[in-house]
Design a protein around this motif. Sequence first.
Motif, PDB file in Angstrom:
ATOM      1  N   ARG A 419       0.840  -1.199   0.000  1.00 36.59           N
ATOM      2  CA  ARG A 419       0.000   0.000   0.000  1.00 36.59           C
ATOM      3  C   ARG A 419       0.874   1.248   0.000  1.00 36.59           C
ATOM      4  NH1 ARG A 419      -5.371  -0.824  -1.266  1.00 36.59           N
ATOM      5  NH2 ARG A 419      -6.153  -2.701  -0.225  1.00 36.59           N
ATOM      6  N   THR A 420       0.376   2.336  -0.580  1.00 33.48           N
ATOM      7  CA  THR A 420       1.141   3.574  -0.628  1.00 33.48           C
ATOM      8  C   THR A 420       0.272   4.779  -0.276  1.00 33.48           C
ATOM      9  OG1 THR A 420       0.727   4.341  -2.902  1.00 33.48           O
ATOM     10  CG2 THR A 420       2.331   2.560  -2.617  1.00 33.48           C
ATOM     11  N   ASN A 421       0.930   5.923  -0.164  1.00 35.29           N
ATOM     12  CA  ASN A 421       0.238   7.180   0.107  1.00 35.29           C
ATOM     13  C   ASN A 421      -0.043   7.973  -1.163  1.00 35.29           C
ATOM     14  OD1 ASN A 421       2.926   7.840  -0.446  1.00 35.29           O
ATOM     15  ND2 ASN A 421       2.925   9.603   0.942  1.00 35.29           N
ATOM     16  N   ALA A 422       0.009   7.320  -2.328  1.00 36.17           N
ATOM     17  CA  ALA A 422      -0.147   8.041  -3.598  1.00 36.17           C
ATOM     18  C   ALA A 422      -1.491   8.746  -3.695  1.00 36.17           C
ATOM     19  CB  ALA A 422       0.044   7.079  -4.778  1.00 36.17           C
ATOM     20  N   GLY A 423      -2.576   8.064  -3.325  1.00 33.54           N
ATOM     21  CA  GLY A 423      -3.888   8.701  -3.376  1.00 33.54           C
ATOM     22  C   GLY A 423      -3.972   9.899  -2.443  1.00 33.54           C
TER      23      GLY A 423
END
Length: 618
Positions: A419-423
């Motif tokens: 999971r990432t913080n891109a959104g």
Amino acid sequence: MIDSLLIANRGEIARRIIRTARRLGIRTIAVHSDADAAMPFVREADEAVPIGPAAARDSYLRQDRILDTAKRTGAEAIHPGYGFLSENAEFAEAVMAAGLVWVGAPPAAIRAMGLKDAAKQRMIAAGVPVTPGYLGEDQDPARLQREADAIGYPVLIKAVAGGGGKGMRRVEHSADFGVALAGCQRQAASAFGDDRVLIEKYILSPRHIEVQVFGDSQGHVVHLFERDCSLQRRHQKVIEEAPAPGMDADTREAVCQAAVKAARAVNYVGAGTIEFIADASEGLRADRIWFMEMNTRLQVEHPVTEAITGQDLVEWQLRVASGEPLPLSQDQLSINGWAMEARLYAENPATGFLPSIGRLDHLRLPDTLRIDSGVEQGDEITAHYDPMIAKLISHGATRREAARKLGEGAAKVEVWPVRTNAGFLVRTLRHSDFLSGAVDTGFIERHADDLVPALEPDETVLQTAAFALLPKQTGNVWTALTGFRLNAENDRQVMVEVGERPYLVEVTGTQPTGRSENGVLFLDGEAWPFGPHRAGHTASSAGASDGAIIAPMPGNIIAVSVARGDRVKRGQPLVVIEAMKMEQTLNAPFDGVVAELKATEGSQVVEGGLLVRIEGGE
């Protein structure tokens, strides 16, 4: 110019140094831990040498092994990058004593700026404005309490030897000071081996302004203008930009000249950053900007300075370390346009930004931006190091253009299953207050509901998922798996599961904008696992808490405040876990008794492991 360089670091900064050194014809040697043996920087170096197990204390912090490797490989110089040993004066001295070139600040300057209280006292003597506060040697808790009360709340407790947000607490009321002080001292002692603190007046509308400075061994010092690093979460920078929004020419001149004065005060050589705190309640004004600290190394956010000045700061480091004068004088430097950098982290905003570890089975980063990354598809994000996947950097003629380019690029990020913080980055870069420049260090907390919403698949997500599952029409309506109504229009219905929840979707029009691949849908930086509905399957849901306190991430137990059999109250702190520069306190979910206690101070835990179990009690 030096001819061979050992890089005592890892990840994206190691790759960056290798590429610049190669362009200058310098041979590179990479040291690496066992966990990093297959990482890109190891492959890209001219030579790579293993120096120990995964834990940094057994590899990247082993000065003896690094120096021995430099000797055995014939390295002429050592570049420490940032983090690890980059601001370690003893290591710098050991490198120089071994007859090697140290690509970093002089040891005396590192020491002078390494302790926040001493650094501020030196800045006061040099005529650089500093934040009001207490810098005294008396560390008695009662004395610290009295000083905080005299300064007036809120105050900020900061570790004297701190950095990266560690050992820092904001205190709103006098009654909370004692607990906050204890927590700050504990973390400071763990992270830096020094529990001393200083106290500052907390600025209510703070902006984090920093100035890039550079010095050479001939006594020249220049600045390369300012950066604004106000967009932070838990004192960790998230989005940085240059120049600072709202900075007029007179204020810029005053702040940048104060930074040069600070660098001259410690006879600075190499790349450094002078950090200031600004009270932005009335806009940026020179008389409301104070020295905070100096980082005696290259910074993670240096690419935005490179973008607006057109300079390669790593090349500057290598040339200055080789004894050359600064490549340009102050009047030859100017600002061109606007640049922004976003840090793409392996973390899950929906769970309080807890780190997400695992294999990067799918990794696609935008080709419209400058990308500084230490990983590639197939690499592992582990619990041993910082969870940054990449730095995304944009440049435009204006701030709006730079923000638009960065937001569009972040929206194209595709990562799975990590999971990432891109959104989160996309929503931040599109937020109206961010676009207007109304940014301070409280921005993320203030707009948390907008930036970290309770994500549910919207119509675009559902349409894209359904479209991907829609069977090809063969002309036989009886075998097609879509919905059917006699004499109805050509509607198509698909039962789809997104995030393990079933949805009946009527597909209309053409394929939506989201992109799907291998059972994952990517849209605006978010990743949505999807598939056909499974008969009898319903979404999983969390029931009432059974009292089990589970480790939310792999890490170290740094504090346990209860024992088996203790009675606890709802919300009472039980365990503190630390991993990847993050400390999290786990609290009792309800009143009860500690029935099981698996956590022990100093032990390591895996994600999902039972730490404490609370049973209801009278």
